[in-house]
Design a protein around this motif. Structure first.
Motif, PDB file in Angstrom:
ATOM      1  N   ASN A 279      -6.617   0.872  -0.217  1.00 38.12           N
ATOM      2  CA  ASN A 279      -5.167   0.726  -0.341  1.00 38.12           C
ATOM      3  C   ASN A 279      -4.791   0.874  -1.812  1.00 38.12           C
ATOM      4  N   ALA A 280      -3.593   1.419  -2.063  1.00 35.65           N
ATOM      5  CA  ALA A 280      -3.203   1.648  -3.466  1.00 35.65           C
ATOM      6  C   ALA A 280      -2.488   0.442  -4.064  1.00 35.65           C
ATOM      7  N   GLU A 281      -1.530  -0.116  -3.345  1.00 32.61           N
ATOM      8  CA  GLU A 281      -0.810  -1.276  -3.884  1.00 32.61           C
ATOM      9  C   GLU A 281      -0.908  -2.399  -2.898  1.00 32.61           C
ATOM     10  N   PRO A 282      -1.590  -3.504  -3.100  1.00 28.86           N
ATOM     11  CA  PRO A 282      -2.509  -3.762  -4.208  1.00 28.86           C
ATOM     12  C   PRO A 282      -3.744  -2.873  -4.086  1.00 28.86           C
ATOM     13  N   SER A 283      -4.371  -2.589  -5.239  1.00 29.32           N
ATOM     14  CA  SER A 283      -5.490  -1.650  -5.244  1.00 29.32           C
ATOM     15  C   SER A 283      -6.759  -2.344  -4.764  1.00 29.32           C
TER      16      SER A 283
END
Length: 1945
Positions: A252-256
């Protein structure tokens, strides 16, 4: 709270069922397949369909289709636009075989392919990925400014293709087999496939990493490291991720974060993914430095060798990694070594490394051997207790291999807890993050083997540094998907039911219409959700039942199918759907609130999960309630509401609010059946003829109860009050209330969910009510909300609130409807923030305006944003508190939080006082800037009520008068200055509408039109030039003088005695004379058309032909020079062609889009045009485009050895790289200068002119740098002796001059502080070159060459001054430019004895005088006296004056010498004057120079001309003419033009090519760039002008002896755009505007202002202080140059476009030069004060706004039989007139609203007091202290609202209310104040009175103890704390004092 609380029989209807087929699948069928293409290429077309070929094709196609069926995959995401705004469509990425198709589409718009890719081998995976390119060098800084490249990545077996949206295309080859690729926040992440490497091996070898990252397509692929927590070994370790059993399941990017699954332990782990810190890199790499034991060394070297061989390209059959496996290999079964057919060639990794970066050469990367992996302990896991010794083994690699530095690191965050029974293959098949309705986040992962969805709640720690995970909750599920936009997730249960969850709370089942249809055994199909039945049959009763009373058995949620019991069973019991033909098999592709269901029969359906709420009002209320309640209650409340709202056959939009109220009141414990007004909510405020059944009872018979119910309903009251009812004379029906009211009192059920929170909810809803008042568009919603609030207020016994709502909506709150529900308040919590007095935003603003102190206004963050905005803007603008908007302003706002907190204490300082800190205008500016920064726009302003908006509009009005020129675009839009916003967003002139062929004016004879096409001057901007010179046709004249593309007229009369042959010769000789002039014209044309054209990149630049033929009248016969009758000099036209090429190239504007290919494309085919192309190249250098030419092409041009091309190219490149010391250009030039080459180098045969150009080039590239070596070489080159043989013997003067000019440029303006050059004695050496003397011994490396003297020239050992003097003189001038150094200047004085004068060439005196004046820059004065002061006494006294008529004679003096000295010295002084005032249009300088020009012309024709010599006089005249046009550059002055035209006509006699060149350069300078450019007087410009205007002109067209002709074009470097063109923003055409230009004070003059009419050339910017566009016709606009000139410079460089906006009622200067036709002027001249004289037709002159024009049309034109309405039209006309003349048309709606409100009040029809509040605020604003002060300060009080309008309106209101008081209102008022019931008919007027006079509530009056006061003065004292105005008190006094006779007559 149980996870799944009471399972209720509710269903949620999903909407929008559509069949889903991935768009790519269909597109693939039609896409040209790679396979067909290959077949086509292999065989000729004829063979394709031959039997064999066709069969092969069909076969292969079959294979392909079978293949694709298995391999297709796709993914969807929310559309992202290229810029990153919100967009509505979905994007789909479809992969099949070798194709990837990226398409976009949505429900409303059909899908379309965005990009399609076909690659060479099958695509294993395709994904979107954003790469960031950090701008700073340090990649470590996370938040540095980054550019994001949006890309799509396609993984093939051996490489990965990456395409960015911009069209960049990268291919990265992979050094290993990739199992999977993931997109992360930072870049790509690869998992190495481990199938073939799991072979057991000696235990002490370490495994290779399994995870790699690539942060940019050009970066290397680097291994990932992980940092495990301090586990068994006590400290955290950093090591490579090399565990084969660890697989990534989710990133996942946000949160990384990323989630992995460990196959050996069957556990999921979550890691944080971040960039590596430098110390961790070092830690990983440090292991490799420890020594290893011998056997390790042996094994590792063999390993390295093996790799080395591999990288050389031998690919062994087996993979090199087969022998090594991970430490865990013992625990696994050994897999047999699988054999690769070929391993990917590792060496192609080298292609990846950025070979340009110096750190990594290509050699430094030879494949995997750089993965030097350190040894480390076991794989990073907690809980596992495997103690392998951390052995210090390492790979012993050869020294030249470098390490690959890891870039990403993972930190351990959470591992799922152990379970007793662990499944072997419990890897999560789907992982996602979902948010519940309260914003809590959950990480959910689906373990398919156990049919479980495990959810973990996580949140950020308080310092935001890490994530904290909670416990795991299991939800039985077969599949699941998050529904992002409504914060829920859809779960597919094992039995096929679809259930909606929010977080881990079950919401309800989802009912999908049409999906269950096949199984139903009913005869009739199920109705679709959109049948008209719904709206009638809305299930209000059942809903209430299963919301409020959950114990009432099962009720069908689908009333339409009431009878079908079968359906109910099949539908409510959790029966399994397996026996049905189709059931939902899985859920996929969730985007926003859409999701695809895969059915068991293989088809797919896309459904939409409905929103939580659609109406704005319900959304707001839910938001507020959600904000204030604890989270658990929030979720339950929202779940109940969601079920109620989305039941199948649910409500239409209209009844959403009523449904919400019912639902809310049920949850508060009301029995909505028994509360009268909730029973018929649907008809609130509407007259719908449909009456809902009160109960859904089967009985069809009516009852009395029903009738009474109807009579009680609001619907009935609405009907009664409806005009139609009055018209039909219906009698009002009376409701007989039961006498005993007790039966109507109900108790609330205190056990319900929201009962304890009623006060909090009530308060929040009240604040939302106040917030909605600030939006005019929410009127309907406010009324609905008020009804609910009244009910709650009554039940909570809040008298103050009830009174408050009564005053707002007098008719809603009828006191008679006492259906009150008084309940014993048990367990109800009054929150801390609850205030007894209702917070009122209008009251708060009113207090501010009156200057009273105010308590902070309560607001809900994120919900009541408008309230916050209004409060803060008033605090800033009215109270003058600048700090209000700086921080989270707690002084004026109190935030409301759900947690307990203390009341904000009242601050000591009274907050109402107006602070006199800053000027009023700056407060307005601050307000406007702040409002823009918080995103407030004009649309928001329009929806604010007019009273509230008034202070903001006032600030805007002030800012509009005097804005700053550099405000951002948004601010300018807000204040309504389109001219400024347009300026802020772009600056280029709309390209003139004139087509190319159309000429300057239509007066030209039509015949010449066609010929005129190609004279090279048709691309000028006619619009602007015709504004600058509108009176005459001077432009056409200039064009006629400068055109060289047409034959000249050869007018020779044949004398009788001349034979025909002689006559022909005579004509040709005449033509030869004329051609001298024609050849000089292009120089001037280049100046005239400078930078005026943007070329089309697809067409070559048109270069007009240089025409050297003539036409002889009367027969128009052609005269040609090539007839062979006369001798024509060879190569006569070659330099003329060069100049012609330069002139054509200089047309190209610097802002044009040009690239290397276009430059090469212009290269002519035939060699005759090579000279023109050479000039074209030089021109491209001068306008800066030549830097785009590829080095390769430059090399091509230079190797051709064409002299002109080399000259043009070298000068061009040097000019483009002016002052940069660019090394590659220096090398290029040095090759052509023998002095800069080492002495041993081969002697190149460089043409002399090319050497000269190269030397000047060195000067340009090193301009102003004082570079020592260059200066030294150039200094010696000035006096370069002639070599033996024929070297350097011809044209030495121009070389020496060039060296001098170049030396001057290098040390430009450095004067005596030449650092590090004192030993060179530059000034002394130059002085010697100037006056002569012994040659110094040749120093430097070239002395060998000069040992033997020249065989041609005998110079001896003295310096040849004739050669060196000019260069040395100008070098001194440039080195000491503007330094005012007297000692150097004295060297340059003209000699003052006859003896010395004889030693100096008169020409050199001109140069010396010029040099001396340039050094003493500040002494130059524009007067003839100053010019004469430069002439030595002896010359002055004895010289022949310019006006003498007869020849004087003298024995002892040489008169010729004196006369020549005199004219040259004066010419030198004039030239200096020209430099000093270049481009300034200084009048004194012009007059002075013009007088001298006249004198020289007289002198030429006088008898004494022969003494000074015609040639010398012509030279001096040309110099003076050039000086004149320098001063008047770009101005097109008529007198100078006449002089130039006169000189143009002189063609015979002494007039040679050089003089023509000078005269036409003067003409060109005068019209520089078509009047858009002028000259600068900066040092660099003066240097360029000295080269260009060097006052020795060539004698014939091939003469370069004294000065290289190409240098004449360097004037371009001194030209700068200074034309300011006002452009009307509405019509987008250039126009006239009056400017006011303010000069800074200098030593010669004070600060002064000028008022030129633009378009005009500005003076040099450094002289200016400010420029303003002056009124009254245009809006004022100030450009302040004290802050810096860059803003103005950018305007000037973009064609000087300055947008201006006409003020209302004004005409432009073109239409109305004297200002007598403007509308305002007319109204003044008629002396008619009556505004009715204003004709609505005249409005068009005032405004172009279509809304205002149509208002004038429809509302201001009286018709014939108007009668009563006539007066209305008059009023509207005058209001409109007022608005447009005062230029605030935005006030028109406010005026009309005020008028309408007052009329309603007069007719006693006020049903709500909203408008009255606004009028009150308006009046208070105009009376406020801050406004009064502002009016005092501004010099021109622009009346913001008409001075007469408001008092009249105020008067009307006062009168109406006073009449009401006298007509019985006082009784009503008295009963209100004493708390008794009042007469219903009077209610609305009473409310108006209370609001308008701000009468306190009865409660406040009682608290004050006002009864029994006897005198008015006592009342005054008592009322002081209540802040009631005196005029209101006067009206109340009689009632309060007990004598009802009124004091108001």
């Amino acid at each position: 709270m149980s996870n799944i609380y009471e399972e209720r029989v509710t269903m949620i209807a999903a909407g929008d069922l559509q069949e889903f087929v991935p768009f790519g699948r269909d597109h693939c069928k039609h896409h040209p397949n790679a396979l067909n293409l290959q077949l086509r290429q292999l065989q000729p077309a004829s063979e394709i369909w031959s039997s064999d070929g066709a069969a092969g094709l069909v076969g292969s196609l079959q294979e392909v289709t079978i293949h694709e069926k298995h391999k297709e995959s796709w993914q969807l995401r929310k559309g992202i636009s290229d810029i990153g705004e919100e967009v509505e469509y979905d994007e789909e990425l479809y992969v099949a075989g070798n194709m990837v198709i990226w398409s976009r589409g949505s429900k409303s718009q059909a899908s379309a392919v965005y990009k399609a890719f076909t690659v060479d081998s099958p695509v294993l995976q395709a994904l979107w990925c954003d790469f960031t390119i950090p701008q700073d060098k340090s990649d470590k800084i996370e938040d540095s400014k980054q550019i994001v490249e949006k890309c799509i990545c396609m993984l093939q077996s051996s490489c990965i293709n990456i395409h960015s949206i911009e069209g960049k295309d990268f291919t990265a080859s992979l050094p290993f087999q990739v199992a999977n690729v993931w997109s992360t926040k930072y870049g790509l992440l690869f998992e190495r496939s481990s199938s073939s490497h799991e072979v057991p091996l000696s235990p002490n070898r370490e495994p290779l990493p399994t995870m790699f990252s690539m942060l940019h397509p050009l970066n290397e692929i680097t291994p990932m490291v992980c940092k495990s927590g301090a586990g068994l070994f006590g400290s955290s370790r950093v090591q490579y991720v090399a565990d084969y059993s660890m697989r990534i399941v989710f990133i996942n990017a946000e949160p990384s974060i990323l989630m992995t699954y460990d196959a050996t332990q069957s556990l999921h782990t979550v890691w944080a993914l971040r960039r590596v810190k430098p110390e961790e890199q070092n830690a990983v790499l440090r292991f490799s430095e420890q020594g290893g034991t011998p056997q390790h060394v042996a094994t590792s070297t063999s390993f390295t060798v093996h790799l080395r061989n591999l990288s050389k390209g031998d690919s062994p059959m087996a993979s090199p990694f087969q022998n090594y496996s991970s430490i865990h290999s013992q625990s696994r079964s050994a897999s047999s070594p699988s054999i690769h057919s070929r391993s990917p060639s590792i060496s192609n990794m080298a292609a990846l490394s950025r070979s340009h970066s110096p750190a990594l050469g290509v050699h430094s990367f030879s494949g995997v051997q750089r993965f030097n992996f350190s040894s480390y302990a076991q794989s990073p896991k907690r809980h596992s207790a495997c103690h392998s010794p951390s052995s210090a083994t390492e790979s012993f690699l050869a020294p030249e291999t470098e390490l690959i530095v890891p870039e990403l690191c993972i930190d351990h965050l959470w591992t799922e807890p152990f379970t007793t029974m662990r499944e072997k293959n419990s890897q999560a098949s789907k992982v996602f993050i979902t948010t519940d309705l309260c914003g809590q986040k959950f990480l959910c992962y689906l373990v398919e083997s156990q049919l479980q969805l495990r959810c973990v709640k996580f949140q950020q720690s308080n310092d935001m540094s890490q994530l904290i995970f909670g416990t795991v909750t299991n939800i039985p599920a077969k599949d699941a998907a998050p529904i992002e936009s409504i914060d829920t997730m859809l779960v597919l249960e094992g039995n096929g039911n679809l259930v909606l969850f929010t977080g881990i709370v079950r919401v309800g089942k989802v009912f999908i219409p049409g999906l269950l249809a096949p199984s139903l055994t009913m005869s009739n199909q199920m109705p679709r959700p959109s049948t008209p039945l719904d709206s009638v049959n809305s299930p209000s009763k059942p809903l209430n039942k299963h919301l409020g009373l959950l114990d009432e058995g099962m009720l069908s949620p689908v009333p339409e199918l009431r009878d079908s019991s079968k359906l109910l069973d099949s539908y409510i019991d959790d029966c399994t759907f397996q026996q049905l033909t189709t059931f939902v098999h899985s859920v996929r592709d969730n985007v926003q609130n859409r999701v695809t269901l895969e059915l068991s029969n293989g088809s797919m359906v896309r459904i939409t999960i409905p929103e939580v709420a659609t109406s704005e009002l319900v959304k707001r209320c839910l938001q507020g309630i959600k904000y204030i309640l604890p989270k658990e209650i929030d979720v339950q409340m929202l779940v109940r509401w969601y079920n109620a709202y989305n039941a199948p056959g649910g409500p239409s939009y209209y009844s959403e609010w009523s449904l919400f109220v019912t639902c809310l009141m049920n949850m508060m414990g009301y029995n909505t059946e028994r509360v009268a007004w909730t029973r018929n909510l649907d008809f609130e405020g509407s007259l719908s003829p449909v009456i809902a059944p009160k109960k859904a009872r089967p009985s069809e018979t009516g009852s009395d109860e029903d009738a009474e119910y109807l009579l009680n309903s609001d619907y009935h009251k609405n009907v009664e009050s409806h005009p139609l009812a009055k018209a039909l004379c219906l009698d009002p029906l009376e409701v007989k209330f039961p006498k005993d009211n007790a039966s109507h009192k109900h108790c609330l059920d205190s056990t319900t969910l929201l009962f304890p929170h009623i006060p909090a909810i009530f308060y929040v809803l009240h604040l939302i009510y106040e917030e909605l008042k600030l939006n005019c568009l929410m009127g309907e919603g406010i009324r609905s909300l008020a009804v609910l609030l009244v009910q709650l207020a009554r039940d909570l016994n809040l008298e103050a609130y009830l009174d408050y709502y009564y005053r707002d909506y007098p008719i809603l709150v009828k006191t008679s409807r006492q259906t009150c529900i008084i309940d014993p308040v048990c367990g109800m919590q009054h929150p801390t923030f609850f205030s007894v007095e209702p917070p009122s935003i209008f009251q708060w603003l009113s207090s501010c305006l009156k200057g009273e102190s105010v308590a902070p206004y309560p607001y809900l963050p994120g919900i009541c944003e408008r309230s916050k905005l209004v409060v803060l803007s008033v605090a800033l603008y009215i109270l003058g508190d600048e700090r209000a908007v700086l921080n989270e302003a707690s002084n004026y706002l109190s935030k409301i939080t759900s947690g307990p907190r203390k009341q904000p204490t009242e601050l000591e300082e009274p907050r109402g006082s107006f602070r006199h800190s800053t000027s009023a205008s700056s407060l307005a500016e601050k307000l406007v800037l702040w409002m823009t920064s918080v995103g407030f726009t004009l649309r928001d302003l329009e929806s604010l009520p007019f009273g509230v908006a008034l202070p903001i509009r006032d600030a805007i009005y002030h800012c509009r008068q005097q804005p700053a020129s550099d405000w951002p675009e948004a601010v300018c839009l807000l204040i309504g200055r389109q001219d400024l916003s347009k300026q802020a967003c772009e600056g280029n002139l709309p390209k003139s509408k004139v087509s190319d062929t159309q000429m300057i004016s239509s007066d030209m004879p039509s015949t010449s039109e066609t010929e005129e096409d190609d004279d090279g001057m048709n691309d000028m901007n006619q619009e602007v030039m015709s504004l600058i010179w509108s009176e005459d046709l001077r432009l056409q004249e200039v064009r006629r003088l400068l055109q060289s593309a047409h034959p000249v007229r050869v007018n020779v009369i044949q004398m009788p005695e001349v034979s025909d042959h002689e006559y022909i010769e005579e004509k040709e000789n005449r033509l030869l004379q004329l051609c001298q002039r024609t050849m000089a014209l292009p120089l001037g044309r280049g100046m005239f058309t400078l930078f005026s054209y943007h070329p089309v990149p697809t067409e070559p630049l048109p270069i007009p032909k240089l025409n050297l033929t003539g036409r002889a009248p009367p027969r128009n016969t052609t005269v040609d020079l090539n007839s062979g009758n006369i001798d024509v000099p060879p190569n006569m036209a070659c330099w003329a062609n060069f100049h012609n090429g330069v002139a054509a190239g200089l047309k190209i504007a610097p802002a044009s889009q040009i690239d290397s290919a276009w430059i090469v494309y212009n290269k002519p085919k035939n060699a005759e045009l090579a000279n023109e192309y050479a000039g074209f190249l030089m021109a491209l250098g001068l306008n800066g485009h030549l830097t785009k030419l590829a080095t390769l092409n430059m090399h091509d041009y230079l190797t051709k050895g064409h002299e002109m091309t080399s000259i043009g190219l070298m000068l061009g490149v040097s000019a483009a790289k002016l002052g940069t010391m660019n090394m590659s250009v220096t090398r290029l030039l040095s090759i052509h200068i023998p002095a800069l080459l080492p002495p041993t180098s081969t002697e190149l045969d460089v043409p002399h002119n090319v050497q000269v150009a190269a030397v000047i080039g060195i000067g340009l590239v090193y301009q102003g740098t004082a570079h020592r070596h260059t200066a030294e070489v150039l200094l010696s080159e000035i006096g370069r002796p002639p070599g033996p043989e024929m070297e350097y013997c011809t044209d030495r003067e121009s070389y020496s001059l060039a060296a001098g000019l170049a030396l001057g440029m290098v040390c430009l303006g450095h004067g005596s502080n030449l650092i590090g050059m004192s030993d060179l004695n530059v000034p002394e050496q130059l002085y010697q070159y100037m006056v002569g003397g012994h040659r110094r011994f040749q120093t430097g490396m070239h002395r060998e060459k000069h040992k033997s003297p020249s065989y041609q020239i005998k110079e001896g050992d003295t310096i040849n001054v004739d050669v060196t003097c000019p260069g040395a003189t100008l070098a001194l001038a440039m080195i000491y430019l503007k330094t005012n150094n007297r000692s150097i200047a004295d060297w340059l004085r003209a000699p003052d004895t006859m003896y010395l004068l004889d030693f100096v060439k008169p020409e050199f005196l001109l140069l010396r005088t010029l040099a001396r004046c340039l050094i003493l820059w500040n002494d130059i004065l524009p007067s003839s006296k100053w010019i004469d002061s430069n002439v030595p006494q002896i010359v002055r006294e004895n010289s022949v004056s310019l006006h003498a008529t007869e020849m004087p004679s003298s024995e002892d003096l040489n008169l010729e010498t004196l006369a020549q000295a005199h004219v040259y010295i004066m010419a030198g002084a004039c030239l200096a004057l020209g430099f000093r005032f270049a481009g300034s249009e200084n009048l004194a300088a012009f007059n002075c120079l013009f007088a001298f020009a006249k004198d020289f012309m007289k002198c030429l024709s006088s008898a004494t001309a022969s003494i000074a010599g015609h040639y010398n006089l012509e030279t001096c005249l040309s110099v003076v003419l050039l000086s004149l046009s320098m001063v008047m550059a770009g101005s097109g002055n008529l007198k100078v033009l006449q002089l130039c035209r006169f000189m143009h006509k002189k063609t015979g006699g002494e007039m040679n090519y050089g003089f023509h060149m000078a005269h036409h350069m003067a003409l060109g300078l005068l019209f520089l760039g078509g009047g858009r450019y002028s000259l600068s007087t900066s040092n660099s410009s003066i240097a360029a002008l000295l080269c260009a205007l060097y006052p020795h002109f060539p004698v014939h067209s091939t003469d370069n002896r004294y000065h290289l002709q190409a240098l004449r074009h360097l004037y371009v470097l001194a030209a700068e755009p200074r034309l300011l063109v006002p452009v009307d923003v509405d019509t987008e055409t250039p126009c006239y505007a009056l400017l006011e230009v303010t000069y800074k004070a200098t030593q010669w003059y004070e600060e002064t202002t000028e008022e030129p009419m633009a378009p005009t050339l500005l003076p040099e910017l450094h002289l200016l202080k400010q420029i303003r566009v002056k009124g009254p016709r245009y809006w004022e606009l100030l450009i302040d140059l004290s802050k810096g000139t860059h803003h103005l410079k950018s305007i000037l460089s973009k064609d000087g476009v300055l947008y201006v906006k006409l003020r209302a009622g004004q005409l432009s200067y073109k239409e109305d030069p004297m200002g007598w036709r403007s509308l305002l002027a007319q109204t003044v001249t008629h002396r008619n004060a009556d505004a009715r004289a204003f004709k609505p037709e005249a409005i068009s002159a005032f405004t172009s706004d279509p809304a205002l024009l149509s208002f004038a049309d429809y509302f201001c034109k009286p018709a014939a039989n108007m009668g009563q309405k006539q007066e209305m039209f008059g009023l509207f006309s005058s209001i409109l007139y007022e608005c447009v003349t005062q230029e605030n048309p935005e006030m028109l709606p406010a005026y009309i609203a005020i008028d309408q409100a007052v009329r309603r009040l007069e007719k006693r029809e006020m049903t709500e007091t909203f408008d009255l509040w606004q009028i009150k605020l308006v009046l208070e604003f105009f009376n406020s202290r801050s406004h009064q002060e502002r009016m005092r300060k501004t010099s021109h009080p622009g009346f913001f609202m008409n001075s007469e309008f408001l008092p009249v309106m105020k008067c009307s209101i006062d009168n109406t209310l006073d009449q009401w008081l006298q007509a019985g209102g006082d009784v009503c008022l008295h009963s209100y104040l004493s708390g008794q019931p009042t007469d219903e008919s009077q209610l609305s007027m009473l409310a108006c009175f209370l609001i308008y006079h701000s009468v306190p509530t009865p409660g406040q009056l009682l608290a004050g103890g006002l009864e029994g006061r006897r005198s008015f003065s006592e009342l005054l004292l008592k009322f002081k704390p209540l802040k009631m105005p005196v005029r209101a008190l006067l009206r109340l006094a009689p009632l309060l004092l007990g004598n009802p006779q009124s004091m108001v007559s």
